[in-house]
Design a protein around this motif. Structure first.
Motif, mmCIF file in Angstrom:
data_model
loop_
_atom_site.group_PDB
_atom_site.id
_atom_site.type_symbol
_atom_site.label_atom_id
_atom_site.label_comp_id
_atom_site.label_asym_id
_atom_site.label_seq_id
_atom_site.Cartn_x
_atom_site.Cartn_y
_atom_site.Cartn_z
ATOM 1 N N ILE A 78 -2.016 -6.416 -8.464
ATOM 2 C CA ILE A 78 -2.438 -7.092 -7.232
ATOM 3 C C ILE A 78 -1.891 -6.378 -5.992
ATOM 4 O O ILE A 78 -2.579 -6.280 -4.979
ATOM 5 N N ARG A 79 -0.690 -5.844 -6.072
ATOM 6 C CA ARG A 79 -0.137 -5.112 -4.915
ATOM 7 C C ARG A 79 -0.928 -3.839 -4.637
ATOM 8 O O ARG A 79 -1.132 -3.458 -3.487
ATOM 9 N N ASP A 80 -1.384 -3.186 -5.695
ATOM 10 C CA ASP A 80 -2.201 -1.990 -5.492
ATOM 11 C C ASP A 80 -3.577 -2.358 -4.938
ATOM 12 O O ASP A 80 -4.144 -1.610 -4.148
ATOM 13 N N CYS A 81 -4.106 -3.512 -5.331
ATOM 14 C CA CYS A 81 -5.368 -3.996 -4.740
ATOM 15 C C CYS A 81 -5.180 -4.175 -3.243
ATOM 16 O O CYS A 81 -6.037 -3.786 -2.447
ATOM 17 N N GLU A 82 -4.049 -4.764 -2.868
ATOM 18 C CA GLU A 82 -3.771 -4.985 -1.449
ATOM 19 C C GLU A 82 -3.584 -3.650 -0.719
ATOM 20 O O GLU A 82 -4.121 -3.438 0.354
ATOM 21 N N ARG A 83 -2.838 -2.762 -1.319
ATOM 22 C CA ARG A 83 -2.515 -1.481 -0.679
ATOM 23 C C ARG A 83 -3.727 -0.565 -0.542
ATOM 24 O O ARG A 83 -3.938 0.055 0.482
ATOM 25 N N TYR A 84 -4.536 -0.490 -1.602
ATOM 26 C CA TYR A 84 -5.583 0.529 -1.635
ATOM 27 C C TYR A 84 -7.009 0.028 -1.434
ATOM 28 O O TYR A 84 -7.868 0.796 -1.041
ATOM 29 N N LEU A 85 -7.274 -1.243 -1.732
ATOM 30 C CA LEU A 85 -8.668 -1.699 -1.730
ATOM 31 C C LEU A 85 -8.985 -2.817 -0.739
ATOM 32 O O LEU A 85 -10.135 -3.196 -0.607
ATOM 33 N N SER A 86 -7.970 -3.365 -0.092
ATOM 34 C CA SER A 86 -8.221 -4.448 0.857
ATOM 35 C C SER A 86 -8.300 -3.906 2.265
ATOM 36 O O SER A 86 -7.462 -3.093 2.665
ATOM 37 N N PRO A 87 -9.298 -4.355 3.023
ATOM 38 C CA PRO A 87 -9.409 -3.870 4.403
ATOM 39 C C PRO A 87 -8.183 -4.267 5.209
ATOM 40 O O PRO A 87 -7.590 -5.317 4.959
ATOM 41 N N PRO A 88 -7.794 -3.438 6.156
ATOM 42 C CA PRO A 88 -6.638 -3.775 6.986
ATOM 43 C C PRO A 88 -6.921 -5.017 7.815
ATOM 44 O O PRO A 88 -8.056 -5.258 8.236
ATOM 45 N N ILE A 89 -5.881 -5.806 8.023
ATOM 46 C CA ILE A 89 -6.011 -7.007 8.855
ATOM 47 C C ILE A 89 -5.864 -6.598 10.316
ATOM 48 O O ILE A 89 -4.874 -5.970 10.688
ATOM 49 N N PRO A 90 -6.881 -6.932 11.157
ATOM 50 C CA PRO A 90 -6.829 -6.513 12.569
ATOM 51 C C PRO A 90 -5.736 -7.203 13.344
ATOM 52 O O PRO A 90 -5.198 -8.143 13.052
#
Length: 90
Positions: A78-90
């Protein structure tokens, strides 16, 4: 090499007629840009995918939603999903 392949797939999709399955509108940005994935992250994941993820993969939000539906409390990667695949929060 992978970037070349993705560009070829993207280019091919743009060459198809609009009424054909797989057609990509000419005005759309390149695929990684549309998915908001950094090209360097994509290359890293491509080389290390199986060691980073064991079950669910996607944006953090979609993985957490799937876990909730499946009754899972956590998912490896899940941390890698957040790091690599989730769009940055503006």
């Amino acid at each position: 090499m992978l970037q070349d392949y993705l560009e070829l797939v993207d280019w091919s999709g743009r060459c198809l007629r609009d009424d054909k399955r797989g057609a990509i509108e000419s005005g759309l940005p390149p695929i990684l840009e549309r998915l908001q994935i950094d090209p360097q992250h994509w290359l890293y994941l491509n080389r290390n995918f199986e060691s980073r993820f064991k079950s669910l993969v996607g944006t953090t939000h979609s993985v957490r939603s799937a876990c909730e539906r499946l009754g899972k409390r956590w998912v490896q990667g899940i941390r890698d999903c957040e790091r690599y695949l989730s769009p940055p929060i503006p």
